[in-house]
Design a protein around this motif. Structure first.
Motif, PDB file in Angstrom:
ATOM      1  N   LEU A   2       0.824  -1.205   0.000  1.00 22.67           N
ATOM      2  CA  LEU A   2       0.000   0.000   0.000  1.00 22.67           C
ATOM      3  C   LEU A   2       0.857   1.253   0.000  1.00 22.67           C
ATOM      4  CD1 LEU A   2      -2.861   1.123   0.082  1.00 22.67           C
ATOM      5  CD2 LEU A   2      -2.721   1.089   2.565  1.00 22.67           C
ATOM      6  N   LYS A   3       1.990   1.198   0.722  1.00 22.46           N
ATOM      7  CA  LYS A   3       2.883   2.359   0.762  1.00 22.46           C
ATOM      8  C   LYS A   3       3.482   2.622  -0.612  1.00 22.46           C
ATOM      9  CE  LYS A   3       4.199   2.277   5.580  1.00 22.46           C
ATOM     10  NZ  LYS A   3       5.298   2.242   6.537  1.00 22.46           N
ATOM     11  N   ARG A   5       2.129   1.850  -3.507  1.00 23.32           N
ATOM     12  CA  ARG A   5       1.063   2.352  -4.371  1.00 23.32           C
ATOM     13  C   ARG A   5       0.782   3.830  -4.082  1.00 23.32           C
ATOM     14  NH1 ARG A   5      -4.153  -1.240  -4.807  1.00 23.32           N
ATOM     15  NH2 ARG A   5      -2.690  -2.501  -5.969  1.00 23.32           N
ATOM     16  N   ARG A   6       0.770   4.179  -2.806  1.00 17.76           N
ATOM     17  CA  ARG A   6       0.524   5.567  -2.415  1.00 17.76           C
ATOM     18  C   ARG A   6       1.678   6.459  -2.879  1.00 17.76           C
ATOM     19  NH1 ARG A   6      -1.499   5.930   3.288  1.00 17.76           N
ATOM     20  NH2 ARG A   6      -3.413   5.351   2.254  1.00 17.76           N
ATOM     21  N   TRP A  10       1.453   9.623  -5.529  1.00 18.01           N
ATOM     22  CA  TRP A  10       1.964  10.971  -5.254  1.00 18.01           C
ATOM     23  C   TRP A  10       2.992  11.395  -6.289  1.00 18.01           C
ATOM     24  CZ3 TRP A  10       0.162  14.825  -2.628  1.00 18.01           C
ATOM     25  CH2 TRP A  10      -0.723  14.586  -1.583  1.00 18.01           C
TER      26      TRP A  10
END
Length: 122
Positions: A2-3, A5-6, A10
């Protein structure tokens, strides 16, 4: 996962903002064609995908890509038809339409979240 992907989201958002800034302020850089193309292809598609809530990811991505191409082609055709060709105006129009679709998404999701909270309270 998830990190990553985030972080990628950004990074893509910052690249799109840089592409809009490069086009609007006429900044000369070797990355200019890449950044502006990225902005013109990603912003409308991402806005449309954001409106397609709870859909199959592949279908949403396909619809977003098609909507992005359609929006850019129709905008270019309209500017040529009216003799008002301006790359800056095109980028500004795409930014305004993307922002409008983002506001619609926020309003739509906010309304559905209020409905869900009201249903839980009953």
């Amino acid at each position: 996962m998830l990190k990553h992907r985030r972080a990628l989201a950004w990074l893509l958002a910052l690249a799109c903002i840089a592409g809009a800034a490069v086009a609007l302020f006429d900044i000369e850089t070797p990355l200019r064609p890449f950044l502006i193309s990225l902005f013109l292809l990603v912003v409308p598609g991402a806005a449309v995908v954001g409106l397609l809530r709870d859909r199959d990811p592949l279908a949403a991505l396909s619809v977003g890509a098609a909507a992005s191409l359609v929006l850019n082609v129709l905008l270019a055709q309209a500017m040529l038809l009216f003799g008002a060709w301006s790359p800056r105006a095109g980028v500004a129009t795409v930014a305004v339409l993307g922002g409008f679709m983002y506001v619609l998404r926020v309003l739509y999701r906010g309304k559905s979240m209020q409905t869900e909270q009201g249903a839980r309270a009953r």
